[in-house]
Design an enzyme around this catalytic site. Structure first.
Site, PDB file in Angstrom:
ATOM      1  N   GLU A  17     -21.780 -19.414  22.005  1.00  0.00           N
ATOM      2  CA  GLU A  17     -21.494 -19.352  23.445  1.00  0.00           C
ATOM      3  C   GLU A  17     -20.065 -19.822  23.674  1.00  0.00           C
ATOM      4  OE1 GLU A  17     -24.453 -20.692  26.426  1.00  0.00           O
ATOM      5  OE2 GLU A  17     -22.857 -22.025  27.122  1.00  0.00           O
ATOM      6  N   HIS A  77     -23.497 -14.036  31.039  1.00  0.00           N
ATOM      7  CA  HIS A  77     -24.335 -14.907  31.869  1.00  0.00           C
ATOM      8  C   HIS A  77     -24.137 -14.474  33.333  1.00  0.00           C
ATOM      9  CE1 HIS A  77     -24.520 -18.506  28.855  1.00  0.00           C
ATOM     10  NE2 HIS A  77     -24.357 -17.370  28.215  1.00  0.00           N
ATOM     11  N   GLY A 108     -28.546 -20.930  38.270  1.00  0.00           N
ATOM     12  CA  GLY A 108     -27.316 -21.703  38.462  1.00  0.00           C
ATOM     13  C   GLY A 108     -27.580 -22.876  39.390  1.00  0.00           C
TER      14      GLY A 108
END
Ligand code: FAD
Length: 285
Positions: A17, A77, A108
Site C-alpha cells: 500500500e 481506495h 472513511g
C-alpha cells in the site's frame, strides 16, 4: 486483472500500500517509490485516498493508473464519507475510464471541520452502489480487533458480512501487532459465513512518532514484546528501524506458516523497508 483472482493458487498473495504525497511534497517522489516497489514484483499495489469528498480523487487515480501502466495491478481506495451519489457516480466513471478494475470501498472518517456525511452511511452502501455500476472487483476493510466504533467484535463481524453480501469479494485487515487477534478474527469470519480471501495488513513500525499516531487512530493493541522493543531503541533511529523490520518479518513468517491467504504491507512509502522485508520473506510466499 481482478486481484481476487490471485487467491486460491497455493501461495500467499503479497501486496503493498502506498499513499499520495502530502500537499507540499513533490509528486515525483511517489513515482520513484513505486518504481522500486515494482522491482519486488508484488501481486498488486493499492493507493490510499484522503476521505472528504472528491477533492483527493485525481491524485489517487493518477498514481493507481501509473502503477497499472507500469505493469503491476493496482487497487484504488475510495472512501465515500462526504460524497453524494452524483460524486460517487462521477468517481466510478473516471476509475472505469482509467481502466482500473479494483476498488477498495471504504466509508472513511469525516475530516475535521466537515459536517456533511454525504449519501453513504456505510461502506456496504458504497459497495452496493459500485456493484450496480460495472464489473469491478470490490475489496473492503476489516478489523481484527474490531472497528473502534463497534460495540462488540460480534457486531463488527455481522456488519462485515453486510459488506461481503453487498459484493465485496476480498478483504484487507487493519494493522495489528499480535497475530492471535488475526487468527481469532479469521475464525469468527468463517463461522459468520464470510468466506472471501483475507489479506493480513502488516505495518512495519520504524519510528516512535509513527506508532503514537497509529495507536491514537486505530487503537491497535501493543504486545509487551513490541513495547519493550520501542522502549529499548527509541533513541536510536537506525536500531529502531531495523527492529521494526525484524518485528514485521517475524509476524509475516508466523502468518505464512499458518497459511494466511495474503499479506498486505503498509509500506508508508518507504521502499527501503519494503525491500528488506521482501528479501527476508520472498522464499516463503
Ligand atoms: P464501515 O464498513 O462503514 O464501518 C464503520 C463502522 O460502522 C464499523 O463500526 C462497522 O461495524 C459499522 N457498520 C458497517 N456497516 C454497517 C451497516 N451496514 N450498518 C450498521 N453499521 C455498520 N481511510 C481513508 O480515508 N482512506 C483510505 O484510503 C483508507 N484505506 C484503508 C485501508 C484499510 C485496509 C483499512 C483497514 C482502513 C482504511 N481506511 C482508509 C480507514 C477507514 O476509512 C476507517 O477505518 C473508517 O473508520 C471505517 O471505514 P470502513 O470502510 O471500514 O467503514
Amino acid at each position: 486483472m481482478k486481484t481476487s483472482d490471485l487467491f486460491g493458487k497455493g501461495r500467499t498473495v503479497f501486496s503493498f500500500e502506498v499513499f499520495p504525497p502530502k500537499r507540499d511534497d513533490p509528486v515525483a517522489g511517489i513515482y520513484s517509490t513505486v518504481e522500486r516497489l515494482k522491482d519486488l514484483s508484488p501481486d498488486f499495489i493499492s493507493v490510499t485516498y484522503g476521505a472528504g469528498g472528491t477533492k483527493n480523487s485525481e491524485v489517487t487515480l493518477a498514481i493507481a493508473s501509473e502503477i497499472k501502466r507500469s505493469g503491476v495491478e493496482s487497487v484504488m481506495h475510495l472512501p465515500c464519507v462526504g460524497m453524494t451519489r452524483a460524486d460517487a457516480e462521477d468517481c466510478i466513471a473516471r476509475i472505469r475510464d482509467a481502466g482500473i478494475e479494483n476498488i477498495l470501498a471504504l466509508r472513511g472518517d469525516l475530516p475535521e471541520g466537515m459536517t456533511e456525511r454525504g449519501d453513504f452511511p456505510h461502506a456496504s452502501d458504497l459497495i452496493e452502489f459500485i456493484k450496480q455500476r460495472g464489473d469491478f472487483n470490490i475489496l473492503a476493510a476489516c478489523y481484527p480487533e474490531g472497528h473502534p466504533e463497534s460495540p462488540s467484535v460480534t457486531e463488527d463481524i455481522l456488519n462485515l458480512r453486510k459488506k461481503t453480501d453487498a459484493g465485496a469479494c476480498q478483504l484487507v485487515t487493519q494493522l495489528f501487532f499480535d497475530n492471535e487477534f488475526f487468527y481469532r478474527f479469521l475464525e469468527r469470519c468463517r463461522i459468520g459465513g464470510i468466506t472471501v480471501p483475507v489479506s493480513a495488513g502488516i505495518m512495519p513500525v520504524v519510528n516512535k512518532k509513527q506508532i503514537e499516531r497509529i495507536v491514537s487512530l486505530c487503537g491497535a493493541t501493543l504486545p509487551k514484546k513490541f513495547t519493550d522493543m520501542m522502549a529499548r531503541y527509541e533513541d536510536n533511529p537506525d536500531a529502531l528501524r531495523d527492529a521494526g523490520i525484524a518485528y514485521a518479518v517475524d509476524q509475516i513468517v508466523d502468518l505464512v506458516s499458518h497459511g494466511v491467504e495474503g499479506i498486505h504491507l503498509y509500506t508508508m512509502n518507504r521502499p527501503y523497508v519494503a525491500e528488506k522485508i521482501h528479501a527476508a520473506v520472498a522464499s516463503l510466499l
